[in-house]
Design an enzyme around this catalytic site. Structure first.
Site, PDB file in Angstrom:
ATOM      1  N   GLU A 108     -15.716   7.081   6.076  1.00 30.66           N
ATOM      2  CA  GLU A 108     -14.720   6.492   6.968  1.00 30.66           C
ATOM      3  C   GLU A 108     -14.485   7.423   8.143  1.00 30.66           C
ATOM      4  O   GLU A 108     -15.035   8.529   8.207  1.00 30.66           O
ATOM      5  CB  GLU A 108     -13.403   6.264   6.216  1.00 30.66           C
TER       6      GLU A 108
ATOM      7  N   LYS B 155      -2.400   7.097   1.322  1.00 29.18           N
ATOM      8  CA  LYS B 155      -2.085   7.324   2.740  1.00 29.18           C
ATOM      9  C   LYS B 155      -0.922   8.321   2.823  1.00 29.18           C
ATOM     10  O   LYS B 155       0.230   7.955   3.033  1.00 29.18           O
ATOM     11  CB  LYS B 155      -1.733   6.013   3.428  1.00 29.18           C
TER      12      LYS B 155
ATOM     13  N   ARG C 189       0.820  -1.206   0.000  1.00 27.49           N
ATOM     14  CA  ARG C 189       0.000   0.000   0.000  1.00 27.49           C
ATOM     15  C   ARG C 189       0.856   1.260   0.000  1.00 27.49           C
ATOM     16  O   ARG C 189       0.532   2.227  -0.701  1.00 27.49           O
ATOM     17  CB  ARG C 189      -0.960   0.013   1.197  1.00 27.49           C
TER      18      ARG C 189
END
Length: 384
Positions: free
Chosen positions: A266, A233, A137
């Site tokens: 989220e 991220k 990721r």
């Protein structure tokens, strides 16, 4: 006493005011003030200004050994300071176990431009949990953020460095956090003048995973990041920070974002899931939010509950806030919170206001997986 003798009088020790300095310095040159007298006048003004500055109190010039000494003292004087056990920096090309020098350059673009990405892997009983999944990721996030790897680095080298850093820390339960940055070099927007990107990693002491307690959440009034940034991220976490601060100010643990269409998205650092009265496990689609490694692992583990008949199905769904608040159970999912049951959202009690049996079952599954899961999710750390 003539004019020259007057100028040569001892300078008073008391500082002169800003108004006096302005009037004195702006007095026009005329017949009564020649160039030599003006030079003396400016000299007296400079001396008077110098008398107002305490050179020893606020900003002394320190040598490198003094800086290091003060950094160590600062760490020692901080209460409840996390234990930083080891840090890797590609800038210095090695690992240190001295917390005082676990620093990054001020001109690193991750610091002053937010041009960096990061990820985390838990250390549980001497094993790195889901390191490969988190590493994949961060590399995707780096590609989205147009951050290349440092010269001579590839995925396998980064993985080995992360494992080596965990080994040097001697930490058996904690966190391994790591960053890929555009790198140090200047304070511009452009990265074209930078030497090369940078990799940083740090190990933080923690505790073995344990079942979390039920929590309260609110609906965030802070706009969430658009999908282009929400799905990577990055270190651009100001919206996340402000959202979490808003929740804490209202006596809640954290906040929940709604997307631009009004659907549940989220939390600031976790995914959210719902269990309906029909025993369906529902989660928002990952197309507009961060694809949580823990959330994806929970989905895999929850298949066991489907086989046992405790869950009817698992699927992704667009849910409104009203639908979410009517759920039988609600959970937050993430590497930091594991699977935390939500007992209240805004003023709405979720279910019967107590931790539900399926939330607890999901917690047990993830803790068991972290402690004794397959080698695909657990990498042993060979300590020195």
């Amino acid at each position: 006493m003539n004019a020259l003798q007057s100028l040569l009088k001892p300078i008073p020790q008391s500082p002169i005011s800003g108004a006096e300095l302005t009037a004195h310095s702006q007095r026009p040159l005329g017949k009564s003030c020649n160039s030599r007298q003006w030079s003396f006048r400016r000299f007296r003004i400079r001396c008077s200004i110098a008398d107002t500055v305490d050179r020893s109190s606020d900003a002394p010039v320190l040598g490198s050994s003094q800086v290091l000494e003060r950094l160590r003292a600062s760490r020692e004087n901080q209460e409840n300071q996390p234990q930083f056990l080891a840090m890797y920096s590609s800038v210095v090309g090695g690992i240190t176990t001295d917390p005082a020098v676990m620093v990054i350059p001020i001109d690193d673009h991750m610091v002053h431009r937010g041009h960096g990405v990061f990820d985390t892997a838990a250390i549980v009983d001497g094993h790195l949990y889901e390191l490969d999944q988190h590493l994949d990721r961060i590399l995707r996030s780096a590609s989205m953020a147009k951050i290349n790897l440092p010269v001579s680095y590839d995925r396998e080298k980064i993985k080995n460095i992360l494992i080596r850093t965990a080994s040097a820390s001697k930490c058996r339960n904690g966190q391994l956090r790591y960053w890929l940055s555009a790198g140090p070099g200047n304070f511009l927007l452009s990265t074209s003048g930078l030497h090369q990107p940078a990799l940083y990693a740090i190990v933080i002491q923690g505790k073995p995973p344990s079942p979390p307690k039920g929590i309260k959440v609110i609906t965030s009034s802070i706009p969430m990041k658009p999908p282009q940034f929400a799905t990577m991220k990055s270190v651009n976490y100001l919206p996340n920070v402000l959202s979490n601060m808003e929740a804490e100010e209202k006596g809640a643990y954290t906040a929940i974002w709604l997307d631009s269409e009004g659907f549940i998205a989220e939390g600031p650092s976790m995914n959210v899931g719902f269990i309906t009265k029909d025993k369906e496990f529902l989660m928002p689609h990952f197309d507009k939010i961060l694809s949580g490694c823990t959330a994806k692992r929970i989905i895999t583990l929850a298949e066991r509950l489907v086989k046992e008949g405790r869950l009817r199905s698992i699927r992704f769904e667009n849910l409104t806030m009203e639908e979410g608040k009517k759920a039988e159970e609600m959970v937050l999912i993430g590497s930091g919170v594991l699977v935390s049951p939500v007992l209240q959202w805004d003023e709405q009690i979720i279910g019967d206001g107590r931790e539900g049996p399926l939330a607890r079952a999901l917690v047990d599954l993830i803790i068991e997986d972290m402690k004794s899961g397959p080698l695909t999710v657990r990498i042993p750390v060979l300590y020195e």
